[in-house]
Design a protein around this motif. Structure first.
Motif, PDB file in Angstrom:
ATOM      1  N   MET A  14       4.266   3.137   1.681  1.00  0.00           N
ATOM      2  CA  MET A  14       5.379   3.850   1.309  1.00  0.00           C
ATOM      3  C   MET A  14       5.434   4.924   2.372  1.00  0.00           C
ATOM      4  SD  MET A  14       5.012   3.774  -3.037  1.00  0.00           S
ATOM      5  CE  MET A  14       6.424   4.428  -3.141  1.00  0.00           C
ATOM      6  N   GLN A  64       3.370  -7.016 -10.581  1.00  0.00           N
ATOM      7  CA  GLN A  64       1.892  -7.210 -10.290  1.00  0.00           C
ATOM      8  C   GLN A  64       1.347  -8.061 -11.027  1.00  0.00           C
ATOM      9  OE1 GLN A  64       0.510  -3.129  -7.996  1.00  0.00           O
ATOM     10  NE2 GLN A  64       0.944  -2.823 -10.020  1.00  0.00           N
ATOM     11  N   HIS A 117       0.627   2.673  -9.712  1.00  0.00           N
ATOM     12  CA  HIS A 117       1.711   2.184  -9.022  1.00  0.00           C
ATOM     13  C   HIS A 117       2.775   1.687  -9.729  1.00  0.00           C
ATOM     14  CE1 HIS A 117       3.836   1.202  -5.275  1.00  0.00           C
ATOM     15  NE2 HIS A 117       3.695  -0.158  -5.367  1.00  0.00           N
ATOM     16  N   SER A 153      -0.495   1.043  -1.252  1.00  0.00           N
ATOM     17  CA  SER A 153       0.725   1.250  -1.506  1.00  0.00           C
ATOM     18  C   SER A 153       1.053   2.489  -1.056  1.00  0.00           C
ATOM     19  CB  SER A 153       0.796   1.331  -3.215  1.00  0.00           C
ATOM     20  OG  SER A 153       0.436   0.219  -3.689  1.00  0.00           O
ATOM     21  N   LEU A 154       0.208   3.769  -1.205  1.00  0.00           N
ATOM     22  CA  LEU A 154       0.645   4.788  -0.566  1.00  0.00           C
ATOM     23  C   LEU A 154       1.061   4.882   0.673  1.00  0.00           C
ATOM     24  CD1 LEU A 154       1.401   7.883  -1.176  1.00  0.00           C
ATOM     25  CD2 LEU A 154      -1.310   8.301  -1.020  1.00  0.00           C
ATOM     26  N   PHE A 214       8.218   1.674 -11.341  1.00  0.00           N
ATOM     27  CA  PHE A 214       7.355   2.443 -10.730  1.00  0.00           C
ATOM     28  C   PHE A 214       7.053   3.646 -11.614  1.00  0.00           C
ATOM     29  CE2 PHE A 214       9.063  -0.312  -7.436  1.00  0.00           C
ATOM     30  CZ  PHE A 214       7.820  -0.834  -6.653  1.00  0.00           C
ATOM     31  N   GLU A 254      -0.279  13.530  -3.646  1.00  0.00           N
ATOM     32  CA  GLU A 254      -0.628  12.425  -3.962  1.00  0.00           C
ATOM     33  C   GLU A 254      -1.803  11.966  -4.077  1.00  0.00           C
ATOM     34  OE1 GLU A 254       1.710  10.356  -5.134  1.00  0.00           O
ATOM     35  OE2 GLU A 254       3.571  11.074  -4.478  1.00  0.00           O
ATOM     36  N   ASP A 306       4.248  -1.320 -10.242  1.00  0.00           N
ATOM     37  CA  ASP A 306       5.146  -2.321  -9.756  1.00  0.00           C
ATOM     38  C   ASP A 306       5.355  -3.349 -10.995  1.00  0.00           C
ATOM     39  OD1 ASP A 306       6.250  -4.922  -8.478  1.00  0.00           O
ATOM     40  OD2 ASP A 306       6.018  -3.789  -6.875  1.00  0.00           O
ATOM     41  N   GLY A 320      -5.461   2.159  -8.698  1.00  0.00           N
ATOM     42  CA  GLY A 320      -4.255   2.378  -8.128  1.00  0.00           C
ATOM     43  C   GLY A 320      -3.215   1.393  -8.517  1.00  0.00           C
ATOM     44  N   ASN A 321      -3.772  -0.024  -8.730  1.00  0.00           N
ATOM     45  CA  ASN A 321      -2.616  -1.025  -8.835  1.00  0.00           C
ATOM     46  C   ASN A 321      -1.917  -0.528 -10.389  1.00  0.00           C
ATOM     47  OD1 ASN A 321      -2.470  -3.795 -10.705  1.00  0.00           O
ATOM     48  ND2 ASN A 321      -2.610  -4.217  -8.560  1.00  0.00           N
TER      49      ASN A 321
END
Length: 289
Positions: A60, A144, A139, A56-57, A178, A49, A141, A135-136
């Motif tokens: 999680m 966001q 991810h 986030s990572l 996701f 990863e 989501d 990363g945003n």
């Protein structure tokens, strides 16, 4: 945090409430170039990863939703940092630019003020100082703040992988909840925001049922340009309206070339609602959204 070199086993931590939290130990890698990063991902495969800001990572992983055996940290890759641009070329943000960078940068304020506005709505200052643009996006989501405004700015994500480099419009980046369209082994290098057309004004509105730093129940990013009493350019995107952020083309068409009066706005609102398929969650039912 570096894990055991063999990437096996678990580490027992306290969650602050007295109960243990199990988090898999992992091998920690620090590449120095994008090419080295791509090679590492190719050799490690699905056991790896990428770690950007970690907001986030790591959360999680602590919850057991991600259990990487290898973590590839991007902080030491200079190519992924920084921001450049001007009025003719537009704005380019390195994937490791933080949300706080976007919020406070004079360059972003000048070239893409809507991004600064949307970035200021992300979580708390502590999170914005850590979370990154790349990363945003990865991810993915659907709630966001940045993606809908990047859609309004018609931004393009530049990625590199085993097959070379390619560009993906942010509007086409998200495949599902996701999920993105990135292929295995691809890394986001930067996000390019084209020059903003003259006269285009942008805004971001976020509906929050709880605290100011929460994800929105639903939010709307908009861009609008007028020539007299006619709309010459309109861009609308919504977060929280489905499994992905949505660029609302039908609503845009209802406003294009129209006078922005009550009738046109009502038609656009009706068209926009028809383009959305929200998901019920802790911030509201699908019907409420």
């Amino acid at each position: 945090r570096p894990g055991r070199a063999d990437g096996r086993g678990d580490e027992r931590r306290d969650d602050g409430g007295g109960g243990p939290v199990l988090m898999r130990l992992f091998a920690y890698h620090r590449p120095r170039t994008v090419a080295e990063t791509v090679d590492l991902l190719g050799s490690l495969g699905e056991d790896a990863e990428l770690l950007a800001g970690g907001t986030s990572l790591m959360n999680m992983a602590k919850l057991g939703l991600a259990e990487p055996e290898h973590v590839v940290a991007l902080a030491g890759v200079p190519e992924l940092h920084g921001q450049t641009g001007d009025e003719e070329a537009g704005l380019t943000l390195g994937a490791m630019a933080t949300i706080r960078d976007v919020e406070t940068s004079p360059l972003v304020h000048r070239l893409a003020p809507g991004l600064s506005e949307a970035a200021a709505h992300v979580a708390t200052v502590r999170i914005r100082n850590q979370a990154t643009v790349g990363g945003n996006l990865v991810h993915a989501d659907p709630n966001q703040d940045l993606p809908p405004m990047l859609m309004v700015h018609e931004a393009v994500v530049r990625v590199r992988g085993p097959e070379g480099a390619r560009e993906i419009p942010v509007t086409d980046l998200f495949a599902g909840f996701f999920e993105t369209v990135l292929a295995e082994g691809e890394v986001v290098e930067s996000v390019h925001v084209p020059p903003v057309p003259g006269g285009l004004r942008t805004g971001y509105l976020k509906f929050l049922p709880r605290t100011r730093d929460d994800y929105p129940t639903v939010s709307v990013a908009a861009g609008l340009a007028l020539d007299g009493d006619r709309v010459t350019d309109v861009r609308l995107a919504v977060a929280g309206g489905g499994a992905t952020p949505v660029r609302c083309r039908a609503a845009e068409a209802a406003l294009a070339a129209a006078a922005p009066d009550g009738g046109a706005l009502t038609a656009a609102a009706d068209a926009l609602a028809g383009e959305l398929d929200p998901i019920s969650d802790g911030r509201g039912s699908a019907r409420y959204k």
